[in-house]
Design a protein around this motif. Sequence first.
Motif, PDB file in Angstrom:
ATOM      1  N   ASN A 193     106.661 140.440  82.101  1.00  0.00           N
ATOM      2  CA  ASN A 193     105.243 140.168  81.848  1.00  0.00           C
ATOM      3  C   ASN A 193     104.890 138.702  82.056  1.00  0.00           C
ATOM      4  N   ALA A 194     105.831 137.802  81.769  1.00  0.00           N
ATOM      5  CA  ALA A 194     105.605 136.387  82.071  1.00  0.00           C
ATOM      6  C   ALA A 194     105.473 136.190  83.573  1.00  0.00           C
ATOM      7  N   GLY A 195     106.362 136.848  84.323  1.00  0.00           N
ATOM      8  CA  GLY A 195     106.320 136.735  85.772  1.00  0.00           C
ATOM      9  C   GLY A 195     105.055 137.324  86.368  1.00  0.00           C
ATOM     10  N   ARG A 196     104.611 138.439  85.816  1.00  0.00           N
ATOM     11  CA  ARG A 196     103.375 139.061  86.305  1.00  0.00           C
ATOM     12  C   ARG A 196     102.167 138.164  86.031  1.00  0.00           C
ATOM     13  N   PHE A 197     102.125 137.579  84.831  1.00  0.00           N
ATOM     14  CA  PHE A 197     101.002 136.715  84.490  1.00  0.00           C
ATOM     15  C   PHE A 197     100.945 135.519  85.439  1.00  0.00           C
TER      16      PHE A 197
ATOM     17  N   TRP B 173     107.875 128.923  83.097  1.00  0.00           N
ATOM     18  CA  TRP B 173     108.150 130.022  82.164  1.00  0.00           C
ATOM     19  C   TRP B 173     109.189 129.514  81.174  1.00  0.00           C
ATOM     20  N   ASN B 174     108.766 129.377  79.920  1.00  0.00           N
ATOM     21  CA  ASN B 174     109.615 128.913  78.837  1.00  0.00           C
ATOM     22  C   ASN B 174     109.937 130.089  77.925  1.00  0.00           C
ATOM     23  N   HIS B 175     111.225 130.368  77.739  1.00  0.00           N
ATOM     24  CA  HIS B 175     111.662 131.571  77.022  1.00  0.00           C
ATOM     25  C   HIS B 175     111.325 131.592  75.540  1.00  0.00           C
ATOM     26  N   ASP B 176     111.099 130.433  74.930  1.00  0.00           N
ATOM     27  CA  ASP B 176     111.051 130.385  73.470  1.00  0.00           C
ATOM     28  C   ASP B 176     110.077 129.330  72.992  1.00  0.00           C
ATOM     29  N   ASP B 177     109.182 129.717  72.088  1.00  0.00           N
ATOM     30  CA  ASP B 177     108.149 128.800  71.621  1.00  0.00           C
ATOM     31  C   ASP B 177     108.684 127.667  70.755  1.00  0.00           C
ATOM     32  N   ASP B 178     109.821 127.867  70.070  1.00  0.00           N
ATOM     33  CA  ASP B 178     110.404 126.768  69.295  1.00  0.00           C
ATOM     34  C   ASP B 178     110.856 125.648  70.229  1.00  0.00           C
TER      35      ASP B 178
END
Length: 345
Positions: free
Chosen positions: A162-166, A241-246
């Motif tokens: 979904n990150a890639g699609r966005f 694309w960053n995997h993690d918000d922390d």
Amino acid sequence: MPETSRRGLLFGTAAVSAGALLTACTSNEPKKETPAADSRPAADDKPGKHVTIGFAGPKADHGWLNAINENAKARAGKYSDVTLEITGGSNDIAAQIGQIDTLINKKVDVLVILPADGKALTQVGLKAMKAGIPVVNLDRVFASPQAYRCWIGGDNYGMGLNAGRFIGERLKDKPDAKVVELAGMDNLELTKQRTQGFDDALKNYPNIKKVARQAADFTVETGQAKMAQLLQAQKQFDALWNHDDDQGVGALRAIQQAGRDDFLMVGGAGAKSAMDAIKADDSVLKATVLYPPTMAASAIDLARALGQGKGVGGLSELEIPASLTLYSAVVTKDNVDEYLPTGFR
């Protein structure tokens, strides 16, 4: 435990309302009524048979893991017929096995386990099941389906997809677009799945090329350091694309320090800080892909229902599913208000 009683526990059905569980796990569209787990009405909250639930997770040394514990405790607190036995949590495999053994020896009715390492803790899951204690395996999956009655967790591949699609839709008309990736911990299978989903999504956009990737280990400090390296090495790119918000907190610091605003950023997991930034719309962060810690609340629902032998509202089957995969919704400025109450700190 007599075999009939054991069978009733292992194959009993769960009472989880369609609104509280099925919407959270299967819906692909944002809902207007998506408050935090501790403010949702509890599923089938009519008091029934008392159930003692043992909860064992890793050490809450990360925002998402802390939210897992808080969601479990808040959900259990909604039920007058539930006692929650929660361990201190540990990232040490031997220590977590010992904590689970203690819960088994206490003869809790049901176990909810988020293992520090699913493969390494499979044997203790099998031990609990053999003792007649059904296991709800939370997120990090055991190596054998015999080690749990039900698995519930997030969709790591779906996060990347979904990150890639966005990103793909935002850049589909840009010739020779470039993207970079700030991953988590490369020794974890979940990181590999998130990267694979992202790469598969980008295959549908031949104009986009991934030009760099760094692993940032899910920490603010490493996120800042690795993002600074990416920025220095890549003088121009169009999306991150960053995997993690922390670790994204650190990444944003590095981006601001470098004075860069020439690309868009997509985060992961659904931290409140990320959602606040998306709502403010004053940084490169334009979206985050959810990996909802509310799964712990749903795991408590499942555990309570297993202990009470109830059924899932809205489904025809007599038993609860063997697995439930949550949807990785994309949170943007357009829908952030609906998801903001679920953001974790």
